[in-house]
Write a protein that holds these residues in place. Structure first.
Motif, PDB file in Angstrom:
ATOM      1  N   ASN A   1      -1.641  13.522 -26.103  1.00  0.00           N
ATOM      2  CA  ASN A   1      -0.459  13.412 -25.239  1.00  0.00           C
ATOM      3  C   ASN A   1      -0.359  12.037 -24.602  1.00  0.00           C
ATOM      4  OD1 ASN A   1       0.582  15.880 -25.763  1.00  0.00           O
ATOM      5  ND2 ASN A   1       0.339  16.697 -23.708  1.00  0.00           N
ATOM      6  N   VAL A   2      -1.501  11.464 -24.225  1.00  0.00           N
ATOM      7  CA  VAL A   2      -1.501  10.120 -23.648  1.00  0.00           C
ATOM      8  C   VAL A   2      -0.978   9.123 -24.685  1.00  0.00           C
ATOM      9  CG1 VAL A   2      -3.035   8.265 -22.856  1.00  0.00           C
ATOM     10  CG2 VAL A   2      -3.285  10.561 -21.935  1.00  0.00           C
TER      11      VAL A   2
ATOM     12  N   ALA B   1       2.340   6.866 -24.308  1.00  0.00           N
ATOM     13  CA  ALA B   1       2.294   5.414 -24.466  1.00  0.00           C
ATOM     14  C   ALA B   1       3.351   4.952 -25.469  1.00  0.00           C
ATOM     15  CB  ALA B   1       0.904   4.970 -24.917  1.00  0.00           C
ATOM     16  N   SER B   2       3.496   5.695 -26.564  1.00  0.00           N
ATOM     17  CA  SER B   2       4.530   5.363 -27.553  1.00  0.00           C
ATOM     18  C   SER B   2       5.918   5.486 -26.947  1.00  0.00           C
ATOM     19  CB  SER B   2       4.428   6.273 -28.769  1.00  0.00           C
ATOM     20  OG  SER B   2       3.250   6.026 -29.472  1.00  0.00           O
ATOM     21  N   ALA B   3       6.138   6.517 -26.132  1.00  0.00           N
ATOM     22  CA  ALA B   3       7.430   6.701 -25.482  1.00  0.00           C
ATOM     23  C   ALA B   3       7.729   5.557 -24.526  1.00  0.00           C
ATOM     24  CB  ALA B   3       7.470   8.038 -24.741  1.00  0.00           C
ATOM     25  N   ALA B   4       6.678   4.993 -23.916  1.00  0.00           N
ATOM     26  CA  ALA B   4       6.856   3.867 -23.004  1.00  0.00           C
ATOM     27  C   ALA B   4       6.964   2.548 -23.757  1.00  0.00           C
ATOM     28  CB  ALA B   4       5.694   3.813 -22.012  1.00  0.00           C
ATOM     29  N   GLY B   5       6.710   2.580 -25.067  1.00  0.00           N
ATOM     30  CA  GLY B   5       6.805   1.367 -25.883  1.00  0.00           C
ATOM     31  C   GLY B   5       5.554   0.517 -25.852  1.00  0.00           C
TER      32      GLY B   5
ATOM     33  N   PRO C   1       3.031   6.313 -15.857  1.00  0.00           N
ATOM     34  CA  PRO C   1       3.598   7.263 -16.817  1.00  0.00           C
ATOM     35  C   PRO C   1       4.949   6.781 -17.353  1.00  0.00           C
ATOM     36  CG  PRO C   1       2.915   8.367 -14.802  1.00  0.00           C
ATOM     37  CD  PRO C   1       2.864   6.899 -14.546  1.00  0.00           C
ATOM     38  N   ALA C   2       5.280   7.228 -18.546  1.00  0.00           N
ATOM     39  CA  ALA C   2       6.554   6.864 -19.180  1.00  0.00           C
ATOM     40  C   ALA C   2       7.703   7.599 -18.516  1.00  0.00           C
ATOM     41  CB  ALA C   2       6.516   7.209 -20.668  1.00  0.00           C
ATOM     42  N   GLY C   3       8.855   6.961 -18.509  1.00  0.00           N
ATOM     43  CA  GLY C   3      10.073   7.587 -17.999  1.00  0.00           C
ATOM     44  C   GLY C   3       9.930   8.037 -16.569  1.00  0.00           C
ATOM     45  N   ASN C   4      10.379   9.256 -16.326  1.00  0.00           N
ATOM     46  CA  ASN C   4      10.302   9.787 -14.965  1.00  0.00           C
ATOM     47  C   ASN C   4       9.033  10.609 -14.750  1.00  0.00           C
ATOM     48  OD1 ASN C   4      10.887  12.038 -16.453  1.00  0.00           O
ATOM     49  ND2 ASN C   4      12.613  12.704 -15.215  1.00  0.00           N
ATOM     50  N   GLY C   5       8.132  10.623 -15.717  1.00  0.00           N
ATOM     51  CA  GLY C   5       6.860  11.315 -15.560  1.00  0.00           C
ATOM     52  C   GLY C   5       6.820  12.712 -16.145  1.00  0.00           C
ATOM     53  N   ASP C   6       7.882  13.112 -16.835  1.00  0.00           N
ATOM     54  CA  ASP C   6       7.927  14.460 -17.423  1.00  0.00           C
ATOM     55  C   ASP C   6       6.755  14.740 -18.360  1.00  0.00           C
ATOM     56  OD1 ASP C   6      10.165  15.342 -16.133  1.00  0.00           O
ATOM     57  OD2 ASP C   6      11.537  14.952 -17.806  1.00  0.00           O
ATOM     58  N   ILE C   7       6.444  13.771 -19.222  1.00  0.00           N
ATOM     59  CA  ILE C   7       5.357  13.994 -20.185  1.00  0.00           C
ATOM     60  C   ILE C   7       4.033  14.141 -19.445  1.00  0.00           C
ATOM     61  CG2 ILE C   7       4.101  13.011 -22.146  1.00  0.00           C
ATOM     62  CD1 ILE C   7       6.711  11.585 -22.954  1.00  0.00           C
ATOM     63  N   ALA C   8       3.804  13.306 -18.436  1.00  0.00           N
ATOM     64  CA  ALA C   8       2.563  13.371 -17.675  1.00  0.00           C
ATOM     65  C   ALA C   8       2.434  14.705 -16.939  1.00  0.00           C
ATOM     66  CB  ALA C   8       2.495  12.206 -16.686  1.00  0.00           C
ATOM     67  N   VAL C   9       3.509  15.158 -16.305  1.00  0.00           N
ATOM     68  CA  VAL C   9       3.472  16.429 -15.573  1.00  0.00           C
ATOM     69  C   VAL C   9       3.269  17.586 -16.545  1.00  0.00           C
ATOM     70  CG1 VAL C   9       4.806  18.003 -14.119  1.00  0.00           C
ATOM     71  CG2 VAL C   9       4.769  15.561 -13.604  1.00  0.00           C
TER      72      VAL C   9
ATOM     73  N   SER D   1       2.526  14.293  -6.559  1.00  0.00           N
ATOM     74  CA  SER D   1       1.153  13.944  -6.143  1.00  0.00           C
ATOM     75  C   SER D   1       0.328  13.532  -7.355  1.00  0.00           C
ATOM     76  CB  SER D   1       0.472  15.127  -5.455  1.00  0.00           C
ATOM     77  OG  SER D   1       1.135  15.457  -4.270  1.00  0.00           O
ATOM     78  N   PHE D   2       0.474  14.261  -8.442  1.00  0.00           N
ATOM     79  CA  PHE D   2      -0.245  13.933  -9.682  1.00  0.00           C
ATOM     80  C   PHE D   2       0.176  12.556 -10.183  1.00  0.00           C
ATOM     81  CE2 PHE D   2      -0.134  14.084 -14.392  1.00  0.00           C
ATOM     82  CZ  PHE D   2      -1.496  14.102 -14.637  1.00  0.00           C
ATOM     83  N   LEU D   3       1.480  12.286 -10.210  1.00  0.00           N
ATOM     84  CA  LEU D   3       1.966  10.987 -10.683  1.00  0.00           C
ATOM     85  C   LEU D   3       1.472   9.856  -9.779  1.00  0.00           C
ATOM     86  CD1 LEU D   3       5.630  11.926 -11.683  1.00  0.00           C
ATOM     87  CD2 LEU D   3       3.689  11.514 -13.203  1.00  0.00           C
ATOM     88  N   ASP D   4       1.450  10.093  -8.469  1.00  0.00           N
ATOM     89  CA  ASP D   4       0.960   9.082  -7.532  1.00  0.00           C
ATOM     90  C   ASP D   4      -0.522   8.787  -7.769  1.00  0.00           C
ATOM     91  OD1 ASP D   4       3.484   8.934  -6.413  1.00  0.00           O
ATOM     92  OD2 ASP D   4       2.995  10.258  -4.704  1.00  0.00           O
ATOM     93  N   GLU D   5      -1.301   9.846  -8.050  1.00  0.00           N
ATOM     94  CA  GLU D   5      -2.729   9.665  -8.335  1.00  0.00           C
ATOM     95  C   GLU D   5      -2.931   8.858  -9.615  1.00  0.00           C
ATOM     96  OE1 GLU D   5      -6.768   9.734  -7.783  1.00  0.00           O
ATOM     97  OE2 GLU D   5      -5.222  10.342  -6.356  1.00  0.00           O
ATOM     98  N   LEU D   6      -2.118   9.131 -10.637  1.00  0.00           N
ATOM     99  CA  LEU D   6      -2.213   8.341 -11.870  1.00  0.00           C
ATOM    100  C   LEU D   6      -1.914   6.872 -11.591  1.00  0.00           C
ATOM    101  CD1 LEU D   6      -0.507  10.588 -14.606  1.00  0.00           C
ATOM    102  CD2 LEU D   6      -2.948  10.150 -14.281  1.00  0.00           C
ATOM    103  N   LYS D   7      -0.909   6.617 -10.804  1.00  0.00           N
ATOM    104  CA  LYS D   7      -0.545   5.229 -10.478  1.00  0.00           C
ATOM    105  C   LYS D   7      -1.672   4.543  -9.706  1.00  0.00           C
ATOM    106  CE  LYS D   7       4.391   6.002 -10.664  1.00  0.00           C
ATOM    107  NZ  LYS D   7       5.627   6.210  -9.917  1.00  0.00           N
TER     108      LYS D   7
END
Length: 181
Positions: A146-147, A151-155, A112-120, A100-106
């Motif tokens: 953290n953001v 962002a760096s992890a996502a390139g 979020p980078a990758g599968n969203g682990d950093i965001a969660v 739900s958190f990842l969906d709200e960010l989208k």
């Protein structure tokens, strides 16, 4: 009998001279090397000559010498088998709150980078810090960092202003979807 006493006395004298000359050689505090190495006669050579002339009847055998590398080296390690589940799960399981958190960010335009682990993980921090009464500006500073990491992890590159705006979106999304009991 006096001949053996004389030989022992001379041997002890030669050993004492050799030992004291070795101690004198170790007395300098200077540890810098200058110039090229030179060959010198050591006290051990003198001791060998003196002891061979004083006691011809006495023979000793020296212990075999080993190099420091040989003596200090442990036997090779035996490789251990790798467990079947090594290195463990490569994907973390995101629960429904996390999704739900990842969906709200989208929805807010943040991917979020990758599968969203950093965001969660950031959402976990936001909720825990707020529950402990951490000051909002401290939370914002940590989330902004953290953001930037995400962002760096996502390139991607982010300015400080963009990171601060994204951090406020993370905080609002966490409060709305993740920090519920």
């Amino acid at each position: 009998m006096t001949r053996n006493s004389l030989a022992r006395t001379l041997s002890l004298g030669v050993m004492a001279v050799a030992a004291s000359s070795m101690l004198v050689a170790c007395g300098s505090d200077d540890s810098t090397a200058t110039g090229s190495p030179t060959s010198t006669t050591t006290a051990a050579e003198t001791t060998t000559e003196a002891s061979s002339t004083t006691s011809e009847a006495q023979t000793t055998t020296a212990a075999p010498t080993t190099s420091p590398g040989e003596a200090a080296t442990a036997p090779p390690e035996q490789p251990q088998p790798v467990p079947d589940d090594f290195p463990g799960p490569t994907e973390s399981q995101i629960d429904t709150r996390g999704q739900s958190f990842l969906d709200e960010l989208k929805k807010q335009g943040i991917t979020p980078a990758g599968n969203g682990d950093i965001a969660v993980s950031t959402a976990n921090y936001i909720c825990a810090a707020q529950a402990q009464g951490v000051a909002p500006d401290e939370i914002s500073t940590y989330v902004t960092a953290n953001v930037g990491v995400e962002a760096s992890a996502a390139g991607t590159q982010m300015t400080e202003t963009q990171a601060q705006q994204a951090a406020q979106t993370y905080i609002a999304a966490a409060q709305a979807t993740y920090c519920r009991p």
